[in-house]
Design a protein around this motif. Structure first.
Motif, mmCIF file in Angstrom:
data_model
loop_
_atom_site.group_PDB
_atom_site.id
_atom_site.type_symbol
_atom_site.label_atom_id
_atom_site.label_comp_id
_atom_site.label_asym_id
_atom_site.label_seq_id
_atom_site.Cartn_x
_atom_site.Cartn_y
_atom_site.Cartn_z
ATOM 1 N N SER A 168 -32.759 -4.860 58.466
ATOM 2 C CA SER A 168 -32.674 -3.463 58.867
ATOM 3 C C SER A 168 -33.857 -2.641 58.384
ATOM 4 O O SER A 168 -34.379 -2.848 57.287
ATOM 5 C CB SER A 168 -31.380 -2.853 58.307
ATOM 6 N N THR A 208 -35.569 5.815 50.041
ATOM 7 C CA THR A 208 -35.991 5.753 51.450
ATOM 8 C C THR A 208 -36.631 4.408 51.818
ATOM 9 O O THR A 208 -36.971 4.193 52.977
ATOM 10 C CB THR A 208 -37.006 6.872 51.769
ATOM 11 N N LEU A 263 -33.418 0.610 58.120
ATOM 12 C CA LEU A 263 -32.808 1.813 57.555
ATOM 13 C C LEU A 263 -33.105 1.905 56.051
ATOM 14 O O LEU A 263 -33.322 0.889 55.400
ATOM 15 C CB LEU A 263 -31.290 1.784 57.770
ATOM 16 N N VAL A 281 -31.358 12.281 53.664
ATOM 17 C CA VAL A 281 -31.662 10.954 54.189
ATOM 18 C C VAL A 281 -30.498 10.573 55.095
ATOM 19 O O VAL A 281 -29.372 10.443 54.631
ATOM 20 C CB VAL A 281 -31.826 9.918 53.055
ATOM 21 N N ARG A 282 -30.786 10.458 56.379
ATOM 22 C CA ARG A 282 -29.744 10.173 57.365
ATOM 23 C C ARG A 282 -28.536 11.103 57.170
ATOM 24 O O ARG A 282 -27.397 10.648 57.090
ATOM 25 C CB ARG A 282 -29.282 8.723 57.262
ATOM 26 N N GLY A 283 -28.840 12.375 57.008
ATOM 27 C CA GLY A 283 -27.768 13.347 56.955
ATOM 28 C C GLY A 283 -27.021 13.473 55.643
ATOM 29 O O GLY A 283 -26.064 14.231 55.554
ATOM 30 N N ARG A 284 -27.473 12.746 54.618
ATOM 31 C CA ARG A 284 -26.757 12.809 53.337
ATOM 32 C C ARG A 284 -27.689 13.279 52.235
ATOM 33 O O ARG A 284 -28.829 12.811 52.137
ATOM 34 C CB ARG A 284 -26.206 11.427 52.964
ATOM 35 N N ASP A 301 -23.298 1.713 53.741
ATOM 36 C CA ASP A 301 -22.690 1.004 54.871
ATOM 37 C C ASP A 301 -21.557 0.122 54.358
ATOM 38 O O ASP A 301 -21.795 -0.914 53.727
ATOM 39 C CB ASP A 301 -23.763 0.159 55.577
ATOM 40 N N THR A 310 -29.145 4.292 52.563
ATOM 41 C CA THR A 310 -28.219 4.327 53.692
ATOM 42 C C THR A 310 -27.454 3.003 53.796
ATOM 43 O O THR A 310 -26.256 2.983 54.072
ATOM 44 C CB THR A 310 -28.988 4.597 54.996
#
Length: 270
Positions: free
Chosen positions: A151, A185, A153, A254-257, A161, A157
């Motif tokens: 990934s 990141t 990502l 980072v990805r909405g968090r 998961d 993040t």
DNA sequence: CATTCGACCTGCTTGC
DNA sequence: TGCAAGCAGGTCGAAT
């Protein structure tokens, strides 16, 4: 609210108060708090005795005579054990009336949490629990690495998961990255096998330590309910100053968090 | 299939 | 002081 340690603390605390008691009545005050058909849930569970509470990741699993139900607290769910005479509070959405005159009430300000009837014999193999990856202490490093490595990502993040590993939430994801001095990141692809092994080890340590702290801090419940809330020493999450270098902690999305890290200590990209 | 993005909710904090 | 925007320890489903 909770990540795995908080849920585990709630599980242990709750067990002291409800095991062996019969659910004589169930009142649902906010219909959507139950996944699936509410009448089915109420009818099936009324009259059953609570035998045990299990936990899978961040889910609580209440084991009864014939059936079981799962409960996910999401952001702000909590359980209260109160005398039946106590007036219902604004955010209590479901009441289990117990055989000894007490009530187990589910409270959730944001109404994100859900309860659902599940099959007692196969809930781990059924949806939604079958989607969950292993908890850190059961994780096979090879399998985790395989997932992370494919990934792009951010590693932070990927830690969130629940299908890769389950139990880590936003706070501990930040703390784990800080402990490992890894930049949150960093793309999963750039994280080495060795680092993944360390990531799992640190996840284990931090969650286990948090459970111990929850266990020592929360002996019972009070007016605030059984929340599993504990005062763990946070190194970066919500912090302004890095405890290692005294530099400024950065907060970025980072990805909405909300993601906190020290740009000096967490330079490593893998 | 993997990833993105909004939705689900209420209340507290922040900034104009 | 008032009010709107932004954000909160999480996950799901639809769209890309």
């Amino acid at each position: 609210m909770p990540e795995l340690p908080e849920v585990e603390t709630v599980r242990r605390t709750l067990k002291n108060f409800i095991i062996g008691k019969e659910i004589t009545e169930i009142r649902v005050h906010y219909d959507k708090i139950v996944s699936g058909n509410t009448d089915t849930f109420v009818t099936a569970l009324t009259g059953q005795t609570i035998l045990d509470i299990d936990r899978v990741g961040k889910y609580l699993v209440f084991i009864l005579d014939q059936d079981a139900f799962i409960s996910h607290l999401r952001m702000e769910g909590k359980y209260n054990i109160v005398d039946a005479s106590k007036p219902l509070s604004k955010h209590e959405h479901l009441t289990f009336v117990l055989s000894d005159g007490t009530e187990l009430r589910y409270q959730d300000t944001r109404k994100f949490g859900r309860l659902a009837l599940v099959n007692k014999e196969s809930y781990r193999q059924d949806l939604p629990l079958c989607k969950l990856g292993p908890e850190p202490w059961d994780a096979d490093p090879k399998a985790i690495y395989a997932r992370i490595h494919q990934s792009n990502l951010p590693i932070k993040t990927l830690l969130l998961d629940q299908t890769i590993m389950t139990g880590i939430g936003n706070i501990y994801a930040n703390e784990i990255c800080f402990t490992l001095k890894i930049n949150p990141t960093t793309p999963g692809k750039r994280v080495s096998k060795k680092r993944v092994v360390e990531l799992i080890a640190v996840s284990k340590e931090i969650l286990a330590q948090a459970i111990v702290q929850g266990g020592t801090t929360i002996h019972s419940f009070d007016a605030n309910g059984i929340t599993g809330l504990f005062q763990m020493q946070l190194q970066v999450h919500l912090q302004k100053v890095c405890p290692v270098c005294n530099g400024a902690v950065i907060k970025k999305m980072v990805r909405g968090r909300g993601t906190y890290y020290c740009p000096t200590c967490q330079k490593k990209k893998g």
